[in-house]
Design a protein around this motif. Sequence first.
Motif, short mmCIF file in Angstrom:
data_model
loop_
_atom_site.label_atom_id
_atom_site.label_comp_id
_atom_site.label_asym_id
_atom_site.label_seq_id
_atom_site.Cartn_x
_atom_site.Cartn_y
_atom_site.Cartn_z
N THR A 64 -43.69 -17.58 12.80
CA THR A 64 -45.09 -17.56 12.37
C THR A 64 -45.76 -16.25 12.79
N LYS A 65 -45.53 -15.84 14.02
CA LYS A 65 -46.10 -14.59 14.52
C LYS A 65 -45.49 -13.40 13.78
N ALA A 66 -44.20 -13.46 13.50
CA ALA A 66 -43.54 -12.37 12.78
C ALA A 66 -44.14 -12.22 11.38
N TYR A 67 -44.37 -13.34 10.69
CA TYR A 67 -45.00 -13.27 9.37
C TYR A 67 -46.43 -12.73 9.47
N ALA A 68 -47.13 -13.08 10.54
CA ALA A 68 -48.50 -12.59 10.73
C ALA A 68 -48.49 -11.07 10.91
N ILE A 69 -47.51 -10.56 11.64
CA ILE A 69 -47.39 -9.11 11.83
C ILE A 69 -47.13 -8.43 10.49
N ILE A 70 -46.21 -8.97 9.72
CA ILE A 70 -45.91 -8.40 8.39
C ILE A 70 -47.15 -8.42 7.51
N LYS A 71 -47.88 -9.52 7.52
CA LYS A 71 -49.08 -9.65 6.70
C LYS A 71 -50.12 -8.59 7.10
N GLU A 72 -50.29 -8.39 8.40
CA GLU A 72 -51.25 -7.41 8.90
C GLU A 72 -50.85 -5.99 8.49
N TYR A 73 -49.57 -5.66 8.69
CA TYR A 73 -49.10 -4.32 8.34
C TYR A 73 -49.18 -4.08 6.84
N ASN A 74 -48.85 -5.08 6.04
CA ASN A 74 -48.93 -4.94 4.59
C ASN A 74 -50.38 -4.74 4.13
N ALA A 75 -51.32 -5.44 4.80
CA ALA A 75 -52.73 -5.26 4.46
C ALA A 75 -53.17 -3.82 4.75
N GLU A 76 -52.71 -3.27 5.87
CA GLU A 76 -53.03 -1.88 6.21
C GLU A 76 -52.46 -0.93 5.15
N LEU A 77 -51.23 -1.19 4.74
CA LEU A 77 -50.59 -0.32 3.75
C LEU A 77 -51.27 -0.44 2.38
N MET B 201 -30.43 6.95 -1.86
CA MET B 201 -31.58 6.09 -1.60
C MET B 201 -31.11 4.88 -0.80
N LYS B 202 -31.95 4.47 0.12
CA LYS B 202 -31.62 3.32 0.95
C LYS B 202 -31.80 2.03 0.18
N GLY B 203 -31.02 1.02 0.55
CA GLY B 203 -31.17 -0.28 -0.06
C GLY B 203 -32.34 -1.03 0.56
N ILE B 204 -32.70 -2.14 -0.05
CA ILE B 204 -33.83 -2.94 0.41
C ILE B 204 -33.64 -3.36 1.86
N LYS B 205 -32.44 -3.77 2.22
CA LYS B 205 -32.16 -4.26 3.59
C LYS B 205 -32.40 -3.15 4.61
N GLU B 206 -32.05 -1.93 4.27
CA GLU B 206 -32.23 -0.82 5.20
C GLU B 206 -33.67 -0.32 5.23
N ALA B 207 -34.34 -0.35 4.08
CA ALA B 207 -35.69 0.21 3.97
C ALA B 207 -36.77 -0.75 4.46
N PHE B 208 -36.51 -2.05 4.38
CA PHE B 208 -37.53 -3.04 4.75
C PHE B 208 -37.01 -3.95 5.85
N ILE B 209 -37.92 -4.46 6.63
CA ILE B 209 -37.59 -5.40 7.69
C ILE B 209 -38.26 -6.72 7.35
N ASP B 210 -37.59 -7.84 7.63
CA ASP B 210 -38.16 -9.14 7.30
C ASP B 210 -38.56 -9.89 8.58
N ALA B 211 -39.19 -11.03 8.41
CA ALA B 211 -39.70 -11.80 9.55
C ALA B 211 -38.60 -12.27 10.48
N GLY B 212 -37.44 -12.61 9.93
CA GLY B 212 -36.33 -13.06 10.77
C GLY B 212 -35.88 -11.98 11.74
N GLU B 213 -35.78 -10.77 11.24
CA GLU B 213 -35.35 -9.66 12.08
C GLU B 213 -36.42 -9.31 13.12
N ILE B 214 -37.69 -9.32 12.70
CA ILE B 214 -38.79 -9.04 13.64
C ILE B 214 -38.82 -10.11 14.72
#
Length: 131
Positions: free
Chosen positions: A23-36, A1-14
């Motif tokens: 701010t835009k990176a967090y907005a993207i994450i928020k939008e994608y999480n809402a879709e999920l 199983m992949k670790g959290i760092k490999e399975a998820f991407i954070d705002a800093g990396e985006i």
Amino acid sequence: MKGIKEAFIDAGEISQMLGIGMTKAYAIIKEYNAELEAKGYFTMRGKCPRKYFEQKIYGYEDYYNPDYESERNRSKVAEEKDYEAAVEDSVISEQAEVDIQPETNRLLKEDAEVAENVISEADAMVKEIVK
């Protein structure tokens, strides 16, 4: 199983990957999480599943996945062969050049009469307003 760092991407990396602000990176994450969430998936605030992010960002596979390059080249070659075969079978490729006459701005006789009537009525209306 992949670790959290490999399975998820954070705002800093985006932010770094796309060259955008945090701010835009967090907005993207928020939008994608809402879709999920709407699809019934578990989400974590401030993180987005890496696979989902990669699917949503157009061109991501081309730029960040070197293994994808050979696959893309194979599909390009196949598309070009299909296009060449279609052109060879095409009726248009065997025809001589076709002259397309440019459109003219001439009015038909009936249309010219209608236009003259409209112009004369408009002139009459203007004269009445000016009086």
